[in-house]
Structures are given as structure tokens and as C-alpha cells.
Design an enzyme around this catalytic site. Structure first.
Site, PDB file in Angstrom:
ATOM      1  N   CYS A 262      37.660  10.729  25.918  1.00 14.09           N
ATOM      2  CA  CYS A 262      38.970  11.091  25.327  1.00 14.09           C
ATOM      3  C   CYS A 262      38.764  12.390  24.565  1.00 14.09           C
ATOM      4  O   CYS A 262      38.740  12.403  23.335  1.00 14.09           O
ATOM      5  CB  CYS A 262      39.486   9.990  24.413  1.00 14.09           C
ATOM      6  SG  CYS A 262      39.457   8.335  25.130  1.00 14.09           S
ATOM      7  N   ALA A 263      38.619  13.493  25.280  1.00 13.72           N
ATOM      8  CA  ALA A 263      38.002  14.693  24.723  1.00 13.72           C
ATOM      9  C   ALA A 263      38.906  15.540  23.834  1.00 13.72           C
ATOM     10  O   ALA A 263      38.408  16.265  22.978  1.00 13.72           O
ATOM     11  CB  ALA A 263      37.455  15.562  25.863  1.00 13.72           C
ATOM     12  N   GLY A 264      40.222  15.494  24.036  1.00 17.03           N
ATOM     13  CA  GLY A 264      41.092  16.399  23.289  1.00 17.03           C
ATOM     14  C   GLY A 264      41.028  16.180  21.785  1.00 17.03           C
ATOM     15  O   GLY A 264      40.892  15.036  21.346  1.00 17.03           O
ATOM     16  N   GLY A 267      36.749  19.506  19.872  1.00 25.13           N
ATOM     17  CA  GLY A 267      35.723  19.869  18.901  1.00 25.13           C
ATOM     18  C   GLY A 267      34.409  19.147  19.126  1.00 25.13           C
ATOM     19  O   GLY A 267      33.337  19.770  19.163  1.00 25.13           O
ATOM     20  N   LYS A 268      34.475  17.832  19.277  1.00 28.11           N
ATOM     21  CA  LYS A 268      33.245  17.065  19.534  1.00 28.11           C
ATOM     22  C   LYS A 268      32.694  17.402  20.915  1.00 28.11           C
ATOM     23  O   LYS A 268      31.468  17.406  21.115  1.00 28.11           O
ATOM     24  CB  LYS A 268      33.521  15.573  19.414  1.00 28.11           C
ATOM     25  CG  LYS A 268      33.948  15.118  18.014  1.00 28.11           C
ATOM     26  CD  LYS A 268      34.145  13.612  17.971  1.00 28.11           C
ATOM     27  CE  LYS A 268      34.716  13.155  16.632  1.00 28.11           C
ATOM     28  NZ  LYS A 268      36.128  13.588  16.462  1.00 28.11           N
ATOM     29  N   GLU A 287      40.441  14.200  29.556  1.00 28.23           N
ATOM     30  CA  GLU A 287      41.542  14.137  28.605  1.00 28.23           C
ATOM     31  C   GLU A 287      42.838  13.901  29.374  1.00 28.23           C
ATOM     32  O   GLU A 287      43.155  14.619  30.316  1.00 28.23           O
ATOM     33  CB  GLU A 287      41.641  15.437  27.800  1.00 28.23           C
ATOM     34  CG  GLU A 287      42.885  15.560  26.944  1.00 28.23           C
ATOM     35  CD  GLU A 287      43.100  14.389  25.993  1.00 28.23           C
ATOM     36  OE1 GLU A 287      44.236  13.873  25.949  1.00 28.23           O
ATOM     37  OE2 GLU A 287      42.135  13.995  25.310  1.00 28.23           O
ATOM     38  N   ASP A 313      43.739   8.975  32.882  1.00 25.51           N
ATOM     39  CA  ASP A 313      43.663   7.880  31.922  1.00 25.51           C
ATOM     40  C   ASP A 313      42.189   7.523  31.768  1.00 25.51           C
ATOM     41  O   ASP A 313      41.479   7.299  32.755  1.00 25.51           O
ATOM     42  CB  ASP A 313      44.458   6.684  32.455  1.00 25.51           C
ATOM     43  CG  ASP A 313      44.511   5.532  31.470  1.00 25.51           C
ATOM     44  OD1 ASP A 313      43.445   5.072  31.021  1.00 25.51           O
ATOM     45  OD2 ASP A 313      45.622   5.073  31.160  1.00 25.51           O
ATOM     46  N   ASP A 331      36.071   8.738  21.635  1.00 25.86           N
ATOM     47  CA  ASP A 331      36.756   9.177  20.409  1.00 25.86           C
ATOM     48  C   ASP A 331      38.208   8.752  20.571  1.00 25.86           C
ATOM     49  O   ASP A 331      39.061   9.519  20.986  1.00 25.86           O
ATOM     50  CB  ASP A 331      36.612  10.689  20.271  1.00 25.86           C
ATOM     51  CG  ASP A 331      37.163  11.213  18.958  1.00 25.86           C
ATOM     52  OD1 ASP A 331      37.444  10.401  18.063  1.00 25.86           O
ATOM     53  OD2 ASP A 331      37.331  12.447  18.840  1.00 25.86           O
ATOM     54  N   CYS A 384      38.976   8.195  13.868  1.00 23.68           N
ATOM     55  CA  CYS A 384      39.262   8.879  12.614  1.00 23.68           C
ATOM     56  C   CYS A 384      40.201   7.993  11.798  1.00 23.68           C
ATOM     57  O   CYS A 384      41.282   8.400  11.390  1.00 23.68           O
ATOM     58  CB  CYS A 384      39.882  10.245  12.878  1.00 23.68           C
ATOM     59  SG  CYS A 384      39.946  11.242  11.380  1.00 23.68           S
TER      60      CYS A 384
END
Length: 455
Positions: A262-264, A267-268, A287, A313, A331, A384
Site C-alpha cells: 500500500c505504497a502511496g 515516502g516509505k 498502490e 487492490d 502500511d 499511523c
């Protein structure tokens, strides 16, 4: 036509947040640049916009009392202007007459003369009493201690209760007031120098814990990011530690295959890419949302080589590659309650009813990631948010269903090994290996980090 003032930029930001679901941290820099604001006016616009959004719930109670009507009976355009005006009156040193007059002019231009007269009356009513008087007045209407705390600390009641439970899970519920205060303090801008590709620039203060983090200087960090080709980037220190927890949980074997599920916004992903490049691993990113996938590709521009970014997905993307990856970062989409310092409007956007759907999605993503791990592979489950339904409950459910096929690693020990100095990571009362970062304790977003290994 004259360029917009700092107050007008702040009002436009607040209006877009409520009318268009805009994100203040993305929109405000663009509006500041378009208006050509000076450094001082840029700082004023930022304080007015962010301060207004942080304390919106408290200001709405003040406005309702001063106007003698519920805020849902006030035109939304006028209400947003009043919020910015009340912030100036109650939480800044701006002269009352300037706060009132400038806000009334904004209302006149946006909603007409009658609305300006109404705004003038409300703001003059607010200006007649001290901030302490207004807080005592609105808090006296609270029906419970939590409602009173919500008005005082400008957090929704449900968020306060969720944060209290998360702290209680560490035996530190007495830190609640400090946490709420940290959420309302403007954070300093943290940056990252991509490992192996850039160094911390001279003259900048190194981060407390991240080995490649540093504090941005005063002013806009954009020129530094651009001049580095993206190898220096703005990123919270907690996010840096979360990425490193995965890449440094054990030594990297040459040829490992990694996936950021889930890259968007990327940053990571950029840190994973730099680490993969340094250690001979291959990274892929995914993403679902096309706009966020474009941000991921932009974030990867500073890392040499081709890194594929798929748009699918995450559950389906992981299911398409069973047993294929040595490390996976999940993430997961979450309530974002850990980033309220940097995304002040987030506390008012989410509701308790959003949590079950998010936790179900998080569970499905983590299940899919485990199935995509090679034997011995590691998944980092990161949110987060410290909300227990999005952290401990999701992990507990997944571990229960996978049984002996999955083991939980000690994420706290990994983060300790990564950190530049000892870091105070509490042991959860459930005895799990989860590492929970906190803004009031560590100066980071409230990032939750869990490491699971497929046996």
C-alpha cells in the site's frame, strides 16, 4: 486585483478542506506560492490555517454561544471565516480590531454585506471577553468530563477515548494530557536523507533516533528537496523508523524480493528502494489509487533503477504472488489518528463508525501479505494510528487464525537496534512485540509497528 493576503490564504485553505475534502498540508503550500507571500506572511497563513483546523471543535462552541445559534444554521462560507477570525482573537497576539476588520472584509467579499454585518457582530462579541472566559463558558456546558476535555483539548470525544485506551494498554494512561497537547503543537519539519544515496547536509540538526533523519532549517524545504533530486525528502521520523524496522529486522540476503503493498504516497517506498539498492534486493510497489501511485513514482525518482509500481487492490496484488516475497510492508489505510499534529483536520473527518470497515480491510491486507510471503519471510504491519482496533486487535485476529504458521517478532528490539540512542518503547500489557511510537514521548507520529514472520 491585489494578491491574496495571509488571512485570505488561510481562509481559502479552511474553506477547501470543508467544501472539497482538501488536505491542508497539500493545498496550503500551493496557495502560499501562488499568492507570493513573504516568509513572515507564509508563517502567518500556516499558523492561521492549521491553528483554526486543530481547534475547530472548540471554536465552533464559542461561535455558537456568541451567535446564539447552532453552527449548522450559519452559512458554511461565513462559518469558516468566523473560525479563522476566532482563532486570531483567542489564540494569537493579533490585535482584536485587525482580526475583526480583516475577517469582516473576507466575509463581505465571499458572502455579501448582510453576512459581513452578522460576522462583525459575532466577532465583536467574542472580542469582549478573554480566552479564559470563553473556555470557562463553553466547558460549563459539557455534559461529562470527557466532553469538557474534548472542548479544552480540541479533540472529538471518541478520539480522546480511543487514545486513552491505547495509552492504558501500555499502563501509561496518565500521559493522556501530554499526548493531547502534543497533537495541538505544530511539529518541526523532519527530513530524511535516503540511505546510501545522500548524507545529512552540513549545518542541519540530526534526528534523535533515525540514522538518516534531520531537522529542516527555517523556511521552505522545497528547494533542498529539488536540488537533491529527491534524495533528501520531507518525512516524519516515525515513518523512517517503520521502514527500517522491515529492512533491518535481519540481514538482507542477495536477491531478496520485496513488496510495498500500500505504497502511496511513497515516502516509505523511497526508503525501501534505497535499502534494496544498497543490499542487492529487488523492490516492487503497489498502490490502488492512480493519483497516489503517481506520487509513489515521483517519490522514487531519486533512486536509480527501475522500480515497478502496479495499481491494484492490495489484497488481489498479494494473492497473485503466493509465497513470492521475502519482505512485505503493509502500511495500511487507517484513521490517521497518529498524525493529528501534521493533518489537523483529520480529527474532525473520521467517526467511530469508520473504524470497523478499516480494521476489516487491514485484516484482509495483512492476511493476503502473509500468504504472499516465502517461508521465513517477514511482513511489517504499520498504521499511523494507535487505535487498538487497528493495531492490537488486527494482529491478534490474524495470529489466532494463522496459528503456528506465523510468529510475531520483537519489533521493539528491532527499532532499538536501528535507533541512534535508547528509545522509550513501552511493553504492551498484552505482552506482544508491537512497537508504538508517540508524539508526546518521541516527537514522532503515533506509528504502530508489528513484525510477523512466516515459519
Amino acid at each position: 486585483m491585489s494578491a491574496p493576503s495571509a488571512r485570505e490564504v488561510a481562509f481559502e485553505t479552511v474553506r477547501a478542506v470543508h467544501a472539497d475534502d482538501a488536505y491542508a498540508n497539500l493545498l496550503l503550500p500551493k496557495l502560499i506560492a501562488r499568492a507570493g507571500l513573504s516568509t513572515a506572511d507564509s508563517a502567518l497563513a500556516t499558523e492561521l490555517a492549521y491553528g483554526t483546523l486543530r481547534r475547530q471543535g472548540t471554536y465552533d462552541a464559542v461561535i455558537a454561544a456568541a451567535a446564539d445559534r447552532a453552527t449548522d444554521r450559519i452559512d458554511p462560507v461565513v462559518l469558516d471565516a468566523l473560525r479563522v477570525g476566532v482563532h486570531q482573537l483567542l489564540s494569537t497576539r493579533i490585535a482584536s480590531h485587525a482580526a475583526v476588520n480583516e475577517t469582516v472584509e473576507i466575509v463581505r467579499g465571499a458572502a455579501g454585506r448582510p453576512a459581513a454585518g452578522f460576522a462583525n457582530a459575532v466577532l465583536r462579541r467574542v472580542s469582549r471577553d478573554t480566552p479564559g472566559d470563553w473556555m470557562a463558558r463553553v466547558e460549563s456546558s459539557a455534559r461529562s468530563d470527557d466532553e469538557r476535555l474534548a472542548l479544552h483539548a480540541a479533540h472529538p470525544v471518541w478520539v480522546i477515548r480511543a487514545l486513552r485506551r491505547a495509552l492504558a494498554a501500555e499502563g501509561r494512561v496518565d500521559e493522556l494530557d501530554a499526548l493531547l497537547a502534543a497533537d495541538n503543537a505544530a511539529p518541526r519539519v523532519m527530513m530524511a536523507a535516503l540511505p546510501g544515496l545522500a548524507d545529512v547536509p552540513e549545518g542541519h540538526t540530526a534526528a534523535l533516533y533515525s540514522p538518516f533523519g534531520f531537522l529542516a532549517g527555517s523556511g521552505d524545504p522545497g528547494p533542498l528537496v529539488r536540488s537533491s533530486g529527491g534524495r533528501l525528502r520531507v518525512q516524519d521520523e516515525g515513518s523512517q523508523l517503520a521502514a527500517l524496522a522491515l529492512t533491518r529486522a535481519r540481514p538482507v540476503a542477495d536477491g531478496e524480493r520485496w513488496l510495498d503493498l500500500c505504497a502511496g504516497p511513497g515516502g516509505k517506498t523511497a526508503i525501501l528502494a534505497a535499502e534494496a539498492l544498497a543490499h542487492g534486493a529487488r523492490l516492487e510497489a503497489n498502490e490502488l489509487v492512480p493519483a497516489r501511485a503517481r506520487l509513489v513514482r515521483h517519490a522514487l525518482a531519486g533512486v536509480p533503477g527501475e522500480i515497478p509500481v502496479s495499481e491494484a487492490d492490495g489484497r488481489e496484488r498479494a494473492a497473485s504472488s503466493p509465497g513470492a516475497y521475502d519482505r512485505i510492508l503493509v502500511d495500511a489505510p487507517c484513521t490517521g489518528l497518529g498524525a493529528l499534529r501534521r493533518r489537523p483536520e483529520a480529527r474532525w473527518r473520521k467517526a467511530p463508525g469508520d473504524v470497523p470497515a478499516l480494521s476489516a480491510l487491514q485484516t484482509e491486507l495483512l492476511d493476503a501479505a502473509i500468504a504472499a510471503l516465502a517461508p521465513g519471510g517477514i511482513v511489517a504491519y504499520v498504521t499511523c494510528s494507535p487505535h487498538l482496533a487497528e493495531t492490537a486487535a488486527v494482529v491478534g485476529d490474524v495470529l489466532h487464525r494463522h496459528g503456528d504458521a506465523v510468529a510475531q517478532l520483537d519489533a521493539r528490539a528491532v527499532v532499538q537496534d536501528v535507533a541512534l540512542r535508547p528509545i522509550d518503547l513501552a511493553v504492551p500489557t498484552d505482552g506482544s512485540g508491537r512497537a508504538q511510537l508517540w508524539p508526546h514521548r518521541h516527537g514522532t507520529d503515533a506509528m504502530s509497528i508489528t513484525l510477523l514472520q512466516r515459519r
